[in-house]
Design an enzyme around this catalytic site. Structure first.
Site, PDB file in Angstrom:
ATOM      1  N   ARG A 121     -34.821  18.301  31.408  1.00 52.10           N
ATOM      2  CA  ARG A 121     -33.745  19.259  31.185  1.00 52.10           C
ATOM      3  C   ARG A 121     -32.570  18.963  32.122  1.00 52.10           C
ATOM      4  NH1 ARG A 121     -31.868  23.771  28.080  1.00 52.10           N
ATOM      5  NH2 ARG A 121     -30.153  24.461  29.352  1.00 52.10           N
ATOM      6  N   TYR A 122     -32.870  18.602  33.351  1.00 50.18           N
ATOM      7  CA  TYR A 122     -31.828  18.339  34.348  1.00 50.18           C
ATOM      8  C   TYR A 122     -31.774  16.839  34.602  1.00 50.18           C
ATOM      9  CZ  TYR A 122     -33.079  23.149  34.601  1.00 50.18           C
ATOM     10  OH  TYR A 122     -33.396  24.419  34.243  1.00 50.18           O
ATOM     11  N   ARG A 125     -34.202  15.073  37.287  1.00 52.52           N
ATOM     12  CA  ARG A 125     -35.560  15.584  37.481  1.00 52.52           C
ATOM     13  C   ARG A 125     -36.330  15.640  36.168  1.00 52.52           C
ATOM     14  NH1 ARG A 125     -32.629  20.528  39.518  1.00 52.52           N
ATOM     15  NH2 ARG A 125     -30.973  19.109  38.921  1.00 52.52           N
ATOM     16  N   CYS A 134     -56.701  24.758  34.009  1.00 56.23           N
ATOM     17  CA  CYS A 134     -56.611  25.333  35.359  1.00 56.23           C
ATOM     18  C   CYS A 134     -58.008  25.807  35.759  1.00 56.23           C
ATOM     19  CB  CYS A 134     -55.685  26.543  35.397  1.00 56.23           C
ATOM     20  SG  CYS A 134     -53.994  26.141  34.976  1.00 56.23           S
ATOM     21  N   CYS A 138     -54.028  32.663  35.643  1.00 52.59           N
ATOM     22  CA  CYS A 138     -53.256  33.798  36.157  1.00 52.59           C
ATOM     23  C   CYS A 138     -52.640  34.518  34.961  1.00 52.59           C
ATOM     24  CB  CYS A 138     -52.157  33.304  37.092  1.00 52.59           C
ATOM     25  SG  CYS A 138     -52.719  32.021  38.235  1.00 52.59           S
ATOM     26  N   CYS A 141     -48.899  33.807  33.877  1.00 56.96           N
ATOM     27  CA  CYS A 141     -48.525  32.386  33.895  1.00 56.96           C
ATOM     28  C   CYS A 141     -47.303  32.098  33.013  1.00 56.96           C
ATOM     29  CB  CYS A 141     -49.705  31.553  33.420  1.00 56.96           C
ATOM     30  SG  CYS A 141     -49.304  29.804  33.281  1.00 56.96           S
ATOM     31  N   ARG A 143     -46.574  29.357  31.757  1.00 56.46           N
ATOM     32  CA  ARG A 143     -46.975  28.469  30.648  1.00 56.46           C
ATOM     33  C   ARG A 143     -48.197  29.018  29.926  1.00 56.46           C
ATOM     34  NH1 ARG A 143     -45.566  24.387  34.476  1.00 56.46           N
ATOM     35  NH2 ARG A 143     -43.303  24.303  34.312  1.00 56.46           N
ATOM     36  N   ASP A 303     -41.087  35.610  35.474  1.00 60.53           N
ATOM     37  CA  ASP A 303     -40.470  35.155  34.220  1.00 60.53           C
ATOM     38  C   ASP A 303     -40.825  36.108  33.083  1.00 60.53           C
ATOM     39  OD1 ASP A 303     -39.261  32.853  35.254  1.00 60.53           O
ATOM     40  OD2 ASP A 303     -41.116  31.702  35.071  1.00 60.53           O
ATOM     41  N   ASP A 340     -35.484  32.242  37.475  1.00 63.42           N
ATOM     42  CA  ASP A 340     -35.400  31.053  36.628  1.00 63.42           C
ATOM     43  C   ASP A 340     -34.727  31.542  35.346  1.00 63.42           C
ATOM     44  OD1 ASP A 340     -35.774  28.373  36.141  1.00 63.42           O
ATOM     45  OD2 ASP A 340     -37.857  28.409  36.807  1.00 63.42           O
ATOM     46  N   LYS A 347     -32.740  27.481  38.102  1.00 61.91           N
ATOM     47  CA  LYS A 347     -32.968  28.504  39.129  1.00 61.91           C
ATOM     48  C   LYS A 347     -31.639  29.014  39.672  1.00 61.91           C
ATOM     49  CE  LYS A 347     -37.360  26.511  40.442  1.00 61.91           C
ATOM     50  NZ  LYS A 347     -37.276  25.436  39.423  1.00 61.91           N
TER      51      LYS A 347
HETATM   52  S1  SF4 Z   1     -49.798  29.994  37.064  1.00 68.41           S
HETATM   53 FE1  SF4 Z   1     -50.517  29.118  35.112  1.00 68.41          FE
HETATM   54  S2  SF4 Z   1     -50.538  26.926  35.448  1.00 68.41           S
HETATM   55 FE2  SF4 Z   1     -50.490  27.882  37.469  1.00 68.41          FE
HETATM   56  S3  SF4 Z   1     -52.655  28.085  38.081  1.00 68.41           S
HETATM   57 FE3  SF4 Z   1     -52.058  30.016  37.127  1.00 68.41          FE
HETATM   58  S4  SF4 Z   1     -52.656  29.775  34.965  1.00 68.41           S
HETATM   59 FE4  SF4 Z   1     -52.608  27.720  35.863  1.00 68.41          FE
END
Ligand code: SF4
Length: 392
Positions: A121-122, A125, A134, A138, A141, A143, A303, A340, A347
């Site tokens: 995107r940038y 980077r 994972c 979380c 997350c 993603r 986010d 973000d 950011k």
């Molecule tokens: S934030 Fe998302 S990518 Fe990062 S450890 Fe947690 S579940 Fe996995």
């Protein structure tokens, strides 16, 4: 295998819920992955679930499944559904509610993939999504659309890595590569070493970062071999840290191993309502990170991922926390607070407004105690707007 610390709380948890595991197994990251808590039965064996949690787990399909290492489970309250860390890992019904302004891909990453799994995107980077796996998932997350779904829309494979490496090699303006996912430190040493070696061999790639939560949720993964591998390839690590309770003797050992091998450590924390959204908790976290040779780097406004409104604070809260840190403790302990920008805007760093106005050639600035001081700044214009507003 090198000795690894076992905190009294983890020992008591292990004895109660995993009595058959040997110490060697408990300290083996592969055993921790195999023994993860992944479903309703696994959760109910350890936690007294609320009706809301039970229903949310039972209805879950698709990406972002439940996944909690036995090690990390010992940090979650067994009885209290409102405990911060527990909320970050056990689903609730609010996850299924899409609030206004929320998206599946809030940062617009999927629209900027020249090859699958590589976000460019940038100009200088590139974000390399190495895996969808994972060790723990979380609930907030960024993603969430692509992690933890075997056979889902997003897949990760060696041929895909090859294409991403070939793209970077053919794009000389990319000097900075961030390895993320999923969690790249869940990849085995030989495969990770192969990838790091390929990237290191590209002359224009100067800087390789790796984003991971592993030292906090699966510290046993940071073997001396892994630390040596990351040090040898001159990798920087962005540590995803949520709460000071994560900084156990086990996590400290993992971070020590990395720092001792010369891996520069910086943290990223997501501001989460009811988890870490107060000055005292955030101060404890930032001090704890510094004690472990981790520079607090970013505090992110959460986010707008679909189903995350129950975690989101106002931006005022983030500014209040930065105000509560800046000047009250070491400057090294103060992270950048950033949004973000949705849609791929990048950011945007936010700071409390310390400029009080201007009086002729003097700029009026406020210090951390709320006292106003004059700084002689005859050529400056900052603060004029504040003065005009005050005069209106
Ligand atoms: S934030 Fe998302 S990518 Fe990062 S450890 Fe947690 S579940 Fe996995």
């Amino acid at each position: 295998m090198a000795r690894f610390p076992l905190s009294p709380a983890a020992r008591a948890f292990k004895r109660r819920f995993f009595p058959d595991a040997t110490l060697a197994e408990w300290n083996d990251w592969r055993w921790q992955l195999r023994a993860r808590i992944r479903d309703l039965a696994g959760l109910e064996r350890v936690f007294a679930l609320s009706g809301d949690e039970r229903a949310a787990v039972a209805r879950h399909r698709g990406p972002l499944p439940v996944g909690i290492t036995p090690y990390y489970a010992h940090l979650l309250s067994r009885d209290d559904p409102s405990q911060g860390l527990r909320r970050t890992h056990i689903p609730v019904g609010a996850e299924y509610v899409r609030a206004p302004g929320e998206y599946d891909d809030p940062l617009g990453e999927d629209a900027h993939m020249p090859v699958p799994g590589l976000v460019h995107r940038y100009p200088d980077r590139a974000l390399f999504l190495t895996t969808g796996f994972c060790s723990t998932y979380c609930r907030y997350c960024t993603r969430s659309r692509l992690v933890g779904e075997v056979g889902g829309e997003h897949t990760f494979s060696l041929p895909q890595w090859e294409r991403a490496v070939a793209y970077i090699a053919a794009t000389p303006q990319v000097r900075d590569v961030l390895l993320s996912g999923g969690d790249p430190l869940t990849i085995h040493d030989d495969k990770l070493g192969w990838l790091l070696g390929r990237l290191r061999a590209i002359p224009h790639v100067e800087f390789i970062r790796l984003g991971s939560k592993v030292p906090m949720v699966l510290p046993q993964r940071v073997t001396k071999d892994l630390a040596r591998l990351l040090g040898r390839h001159r990798i920087w690590l962005s540590l995803h840290a949520t709460h000071p309770d994560e900084l156990t003797p086990e996590a400290s050992e993992a971070l020590d191993r990395l720092a001792d091998r010369g891996v520069p450590l910086a943290s990223q924390t997501v501001l989460l309502k009811g988890v870490n959204d107060d000055v005292a908790t955030m101060t404890r976290l930032m001090h704890g990170l510094l004690r472990n040779r981790v520079k607090p780097y970013y505090l992110f406004q959460s986010d707008p991922i679909a189903g995350s409104a129950h975690f989101r604070t106002s931006v005022d809260k983030g500014i209040e926390i930065i105000r509560g840190l800046r000047g009250h403790t070491s400057g090294y302990a103060v992270p950048h607070y950033a949004i973000d920008a949705p849609g791929g805007g990048g950011k945007v760093t936010l700071v409390p407004d310390y400029i009080q106005g201007r009086d002729g050639a003097d700029l009026l600035v406020e210090n951390f105690e709320g006292k106003v001081y004059r700084y002689h700044d005859p050529e400056g214009t900052l603060g004029s707007a504040a003065l005009l507003l005050a005069a209106e």
